[in-house]
Design an enzyme around this catalytic site. Structure first.
Site, PDB file in Angstrom:
ATOM      1  N   GLN A 197     -11.493   5.524  -5.034  1.00  0.00           N
ATOM      2  CA  GLN A 197     -12.400   5.714  -3.895  1.00  0.00           C
ATOM      3  C   GLN A 197     -11.871   6.611  -2.772  1.00  0.00           C
ATOM      4  OE1 GLN A 197     -14.965   3.102  -0.633  1.00  0.00           O
ATOM      5  NE2 GLN A 197     -14.013   2.008  -2.269  1.00  0.00           N
ATOM      6  N   LEU A 230      -8.735  17.872 -18.284  1.00  0.00           N
ATOM      7  CA  LEU A 230      -7.482  18.625 -18.431  1.00  0.00           C
ATOM      8  C   LEU A 230      -6.327  17.637 -18.515  1.00  0.00           C
ATOM      9  CD1 LEU A 230      -6.498  21.590 -18.316  1.00  0.00           C
ATOM     10  CD2 LEU A 230      -6.141  21.271 -15.865  1.00  0.00           C
ATOM     11  N   THR A 290      -2.855  17.350 -17.834  1.00  0.00           N
ATOM     12  CA  THR A 290      -1.865  18.147 -17.080  1.00  0.00           C
ATOM     13  C   THR A 290      -0.438  17.757 -17.438  1.00  0.00           C
ATOM     14  OG1 THR A 290      -2.116  16.575 -15.282  1.00  0.00           O
ATOM     15  CG2 THR A 290      -3.392  18.600 -15.142  1.00  0.00           C
ATOM     16  N   ASN A 322      -4.791  11.645  -4.904  1.00  0.00           N
ATOM     17  CA  ASN A 322      -4.404  10.309  -4.429  1.00  0.00           C
ATOM     18  C   ASN A 322      -3.813   9.491  -5.566  1.00  0.00           C
ATOM     19  OD1 ASN A 322      -7.059   9.918  -5.556  1.00  0.00           O
ATOM     20  ND2 ASN A 322      -7.216   7.973  -4.476  1.00  0.00           N
ATOM     21  N   TYR A 361      -4.233  -0.453  -2.900  1.00  0.00           N
ATOM     22  CA  TYR A 361      -5.692  -0.461  -2.977  1.00  0.00           C
ATOM     23  C   TYR A 361      -6.259  -0.915  -1.629  1.00  0.00           C
ATOM     24  CZ  TYR A 361      -5.858   0.210  -8.056  1.00  0.00           C
ATOM     25  OH  TYR A 361      -5.777   0.741  -9.316  1.00  0.00           O
ATOM     26  N   GLU A 362      -7.564  -0.768  -1.515  1.00  0.00           N
ATOM     27  CA  GLU A 362      -8.304  -1.075  -0.287  1.00  0.00           C
ATOM     28  C   GLU A 362      -7.771  -2.267   0.523  1.00  0.00           C
ATOM     29  OE1 GLU A 362     -11.340   0.239   1.213  1.00  0.00           O
ATOM     30  OE2 GLU A 362     -10.597  -1.183   2.673  1.00  0.00           O
ATOM     31  N   ASP A 393      -9.977   2.655   1.973  1.00  0.00           N
ATOM     32  CA  ASP A 393     -10.300   3.741   1.047  1.00  0.00           C
ATOM     33  C   ASP A 393     -11.104   4.867   1.700  1.00  0.00           C
ATOM     34  OD1 ASP A 393      -8.979   2.717  -1.100  1.00  0.00           O
ATOM     35  OD2 ASP A 393     -10.704   1.728  -1.953  1.00  0.00           O
ATOM     36  N   GLY A 414     -13.751  -5.498  24.453  1.00  0.00           N
ATOM     37  CA  GLY A 414     -13.993  -4.806  25.707  1.00  0.00           C
ATOM     38  C   GLY A 414     -14.618  -5.734  26.725  1.00  0.00           C
ATOM     39  N   GLY A 415     -15.406  -5.185  27.591  1.00  0.00           N
ATOM     40  CA  GLY A 415     -16.006  -5.994  28.646  1.00  0.00           C
ATOM     41  C   GLY A 415     -17.380  -6.530  28.266  1.00  0.00           C
ATOM     42  N   GLN A 416     -17.752  -6.382  27.010  1.00  0.00           N
ATOM     43  CA  GLN A 416     -19.108  -6.794  26.619  1.00  0.00           C
ATOM     44  C   GLN A 416     -19.035  -7.938  25.616  1.00  0.00           C
ATOM     45  OE1 GLN A 416     -20.448  -4.722  28.579  1.00  0.00           O
ATOM     46  NE2 GLN A 416     -19.164  -2.925  28.417  1.00  0.00           N
ATOM     47  N   GLN A 451     -24.055  -7.301  27.848  1.00  0.00           N
ATOM     48  CA  GLN A 451     -23.520  -6.143  28.575  1.00  0.00           C
ATOM     49  C   GLN A 451     -23.558  -6.476  30.071  1.00  0.00           C
ATOM     50  OE1 GLN A 451     -25.970  -2.725  28.171  1.00  0.00           O
ATOM     51  NE2 GLN A 451     -24.279  -1.275  28.270  1.00  0.00           N
TER      52      GLN A 451
HETATM   53  N1  CAO Z   1      -3.606  14.453 -17.087  1.00  0.00           N
HETATM   54  C1  CAO Z   1      -2.474  13.809 -17.365  1.00  0.00           C
HETATM   55  N2  CAO Z   1      -1.984  12.804 -16.630  1.00  0.00           N
HETATM   56  C2  CAO Z   1      -2.709  12.420 -15.591  1.00  0.00           C
HETATM   57  C3  CAO Z   1      -3.907  13.048 -15.226  1.00  0.00           C
HETATM   58  C4  CAO Z   1      -4.363  14.105 -16.043  1.00  0.00           C
HETATM   59  N3  CAO Z   1      -5.495  14.756 -15.781  1.00  0.00           N
HETATM   60  N4  CAO Z   1      -4.403  12.441 -14.125  1.00  0.00           N
HETATM   61  C5  CAO Z   1      -3.544  11.477 -13.818  1.00  0.00           C
HETATM   62  N5  CAO Z   1      -2.507  11.462 -14.689  1.00  0.00           N
HETATM   63  C6  CAO Z   1      -1.351  10.575 -14.689  1.00  0.00           C
HETATM   64  C7  CAO Z   1      -0.482  10.782 -13.487  1.00  0.00           C
HETATM   65  O1  CAO Z   1       0.346  11.869 -13.661  1.00  0.00           O
HETATM   66  C8  CAO Z   1       0.247   9.442 -13.461  1.00  0.00           C
HETATM   67  O2  CAO Z   1       1.290   9.471 -14.441  1.00  0.00           O
HETATM   68  P1  CAO Z   1       2.811   8.936 -14.187  1.00  0.00           P
HETATM   69  O3  CAO Z   1       2.726   7.746 -13.305  1.00  0.00           O
HETATM   70  O4  CAO Z   1       3.287   8.656 -15.571  1.00  0.00           O
HETATM   71  O5  CAO Z   1       3.577  10.010 -13.558  1.00  0.00           O
HETATM   72  C9  CAO Z   1      -0.838   8.489 -13.952  1.00  0.00           C
HETATM   73  O6  CAO Z   1      -1.793   9.248 -14.617  1.00  0.00           O
HETATM   74  C10 CAO Z   1      -1.674   7.840 -12.844  1.00  0.00           C
HETATM   75  O7  CAO Z   1      -0.901   7.329 -11.938  1.00  0.00           O
HETATM   76  P2  CAO Z   1      -1.424   6.473 -10.708  1.00  0.00           P
HETATM   77  O8  CAO Z   1      -0.199   5.820 -10.181  1.00  0.00           O
HETATM   78  O9  CAO Z   1      -2.154   7.296  -9.741  1.00  0.00           O
HETATM   79  O10 CAO Z   1      -2.492   5.442 -11.330  1.00  0.00           O
HETATM   80  P3  CAO Z   1      -2.543   3.864 -11.302  1.00  0.00           P
HETATM   81  O11 CAO Z   1      -3.805   3.504 -11.965  1.00  0.00           O
HETATM   82  O12 CAO Z   1      -1.290   3.254 -11.852  1.00  0.00           O
HETATM   83  O13 CAO Z   1      -2.612   3.480  -9.750  1.00  0.00           O
HETATM   84  C11 CAO Z   1      -3.521   3.569  -7.522  1.00  0.00           C
HETATM   85  C12 CAO Z   1      -3.818   3.582  -9.030  1.00  0.00           C
HETATM   86  C13 CAO Z   1      -4.829   3.798  -6.791  1.00  0.00           C
HETATM   87  C14 CAO Z   1      -2.934   2.191  -7.139  1.00  0.00           C
HETATM   88  C15 CAO Z   1      -2.507   4.680  -7.200  1.00  0.00           C
HETATM   89  O14 CAO Z   1      -3.030   5.900  -7.656  1.00  0.00           O
HETATM   90  C16 CAO Z   1      -2.190   4.793  -5.733  1.00  0.00           C
HETATM   91  O15 CAO Z   1      -1.449   3.986  -5.152  1.00  0.00           O
HETATM   92  N6  CAO Z   1      -2.703   5.875  -5.106  1.00  0.00           N
HETATM   93  C17 CAO Z   1      -2.411   6.194  -3.717  1.00  0.00           C
HETATM   94  C18 CAO Z   1      -3.137   5.306  -2.786  1.00  0.00           C
HETATM   95  C19 CAO Z   1      -4.611   5.340  -3.015  1.00  0.00           C
HETATM   96  O16 CAO Z   1      -5.255   6.356  -2.967  1.00  0.00           O
HETATM   97  N7  CAO Z   1      -5.165   4.155  -3.198  1.00  0.00           N
HETATM   98  C20 CAO Z   1      -6.598   3.991  -3.111  1.00  0.00           C
HETATM   99  C21 CAO Z   1      -7.277   4.128  -4.330  1.00  0.00           C
HETATM  100  S1  CAO Z   1      -8.952   3.787  -4.026  1.00  0.00           S
HETATM  101  O17 CAO Z   1      -8.974   2.147  -3.997  1.00  0.00           O
END
Ligand code: CAO
Length: 442
Positions: free
Chosen positions: A19, A74, A76, A98, A141-142, A171, A274-276, A299
């Site tokens: 999110q 993709l 990556t 993120n 997370y959130e 988020d 606040g004051g309200q 108010q």
């Molecule tokens: N191709 C190949 N690999 C990919 C990819 C792609 N297109 N997109 C993502 N990946 C890989 C990443 O490289 C990562 O790999 P490694 O950890 O092995 O290096 C993995 O997928 C994803 O990692 P992640 O840590 O982001 O995912 P998660 O599900 O374990 O965690 C979350 C999710 C949200 C807890 C974490 O991303 C986070 O803390 N983000 C930052 C804070 C944040 O934005 N939180 C709010 C999210 S909204 O509620």
């Protein structure tokens, strides 16, 4: 209304998921940016399949946070995928991500490497905690962010546990902060010709919205009490209110721990800051309808109209009622009297009366009422958009309105819907695209 959108020409690599990041890039897409969502082949953003309401179709969680974007699959982590991402970086203005801490670096795309590829690149990140923070290794997370940023300890009732808000303070709020950072960096680049890193920690974004609670901590440190909190009348320094030593007449409002303020900002229930002073008040039907309430604000300068509205003209001159300070010790009494006046009025009828007296108030609206609200439909705050597989769906539109821009919300992309299109734009031939598909890099 101009057809040219202010962010036309800004190309964004949207390496976001769930999110916080998607909320940011979605808003930039509404305002004209070309947002290319990069997703793992075969899987995509986890929200595509989370909390589905229709089998095998992108979930609303995804569709409501990814409108107006293109989707490129993709991998990556594969060498061929890295080459595609490098080309994309060279041609783009902004990369937003993120991932968990360090994921982009582990992929081989450190800030240094990205700068080598494109010195004008703006790299924008959401993380749970800021760089160098003692928790900067944590995934977040959130609700984790709401607890870390001070919202949970100050939300809820004093006799209940810390409570998180339904609003996405961790988020979407962080995503909105990041969007401001990205736009600032774009304007900065117009002056310097250089890109920069932009980071917004979820803890910081929550804390920024809890600013007045930090204000209260500083006041509490100095004074030992907070006069506008429901806990105030029990404070032992105020023997002038012997009638309220423990609020015996309000067993539903038990005193805050040990009848005094502790050294931290307490949870104030539904008190207005606040004051309200304000409170959520019962209206007709509350016994069976959990949302038959209004929020009522006392108010300061609206005291006389309030007295007239609720049929208590004598309170206008009564010394126990005439000033905010005089009212505060028995503010719950006042709210109880107003609830008596509300007993035969629905929340909508009540607001229709109170608005004539210029009293700040609102019905407590449900999601259902908001979804069907004709004003929100007319303003574009709730919109219906088409989707290739689910038919049309409702979503929350732009909360920001412009005189010369009307964001048109379009459906979210299917997974990889624009892969060929984006690769062709990067100069890949049909054969090359075929090879990328064969190697499962896209
Ligand atoms: N191709 C190949 N690999 C990919 C990819 C792609 N297109 N997109 C993502 N990946 C890989 C990443 O490289 C990562 O790999 P490694 O950890 O092995 O290096 C993995 O997928 C994803 O990692 P992640 O840590 O982001 O995912 P998660 O599900 O374990 O965690 C979350 C999710 C949200 C807890 C974490 O991303 C986070 O803390 N983000 C930052 C804070 C944040 O934005 N939180 C709010 C999210 S909204 O509620």
């Amino acid at each position: 209304m101009s057809s040219i959108k202010p962010l036309n020409g800004i190309k964004i690599i949207d390496f976001t998921h769930v999110q916080a990041g998607p909320a940011c890039t979605q808003m930039l897409a509404w305002f004209g940016a070309d947002v290319i969502k990069v997703e793992r082949p075969g899987a995509g953003d986890v929200t595509r399949s989370q909390l589905r309401d229709i089998p095998d179709v992108d979930a609303l969680y995804f569709t409501m946070l990814n409108s107006n974007k293109r989707s490129l699959t993709l991998d990556t982590k594969q060498p061929e995928g890295k080459v595609v991402l490098e080309k994309l970086i060279k041609e783009s203005d902004v990369l937003v991500e993120n991932f968990g801490p360090g994921a982009l670096d582990r992929m081989g795309f450190t800030w240094e490497r990205i700068q080598e590829l494109n010195p004008k690149m703006i790299v924008a990140s959401v993380k749970g905690f800021s760089d160098g923070h003692h928790y900067d290794d944590l995934k977040v997370y959130e609700n984790v962010a709401q607890c870390a940023g001070g919202a949970a300890s100050t939300t809820g009732f004093w006799d209940g546990p810390p409570t998180v808000s339904a609003a996405a303070l961790g988020d979407s709020n962080t995503g909105m902060h990041l969007a401001i950072g990205i736009l600032t960096a774009i304007i900065g680049r117009q002056q310097t010709g250089k890109g920069q890193r932009v980071a917004c920690a979820m803890q910081d974004a929550v804390l920024n919205l809890c600013r007045v609670k930090m204000r209260d901590q500083l006041r509490l440190d100095k004074l030992g009490y907070l006069e506008e909190y429901p806990q105030y009348p029990q404070y032992p320094q105020y023997p002038q209110y012997p009638q309220y030593p423990q609020y015996p007449q309000y067993p539903q409002y038990p005193q805050y721990p040990h009848g005094t303020f502790s050294d931290v900002v307490p949870r104030g229930g539904n008190a207005g800051g606040g004051g309200q002073p304000g409170w959520v008040l019962k209206c007709k039907g509350w016994q069976t309808d959990p949302n038959a309430y209004i929020y009522f604000t006392v108010q300061g300068h609206a005291w006389a109209p309030i007295c007239d509205a609720i049929g208590k003209p004598e309170w206008k001159t009564d010394p126990d009622y005439v000033t905010p300070k005089a009212r505060q010790p028995h503010i719950m009494d006042i709210f109880a009297t107003i609830e008596g006046w509300l007993a035969d009025k629905t929340k909508f009828e009540a607001v229709d009366i109170l608005r004539k007296f210029d009293i700040p108030c609102s019905p407590v609206l449900t999601m259902k009422e908001l979804l069907h609200d004709p004003s929100l439909r007319a303003s574009g705050s709730i919109v219906e958009v088409p989707h290739k597989e689910r038919g049309s769906y409702f979503t929350v539109g732009s909360p920001i309105k412009f005189s010369d821009l009307k964001p048109e919300i379009t459906g979210s992309p299917l997974l990889g819907e624009h892969t060929d299109e984006v690769l062709a734009e990067l100069g890949y031939s049909k054969d090359q695209i075929g090879n990328l598909r064969e190697s499962k890099a896209v």
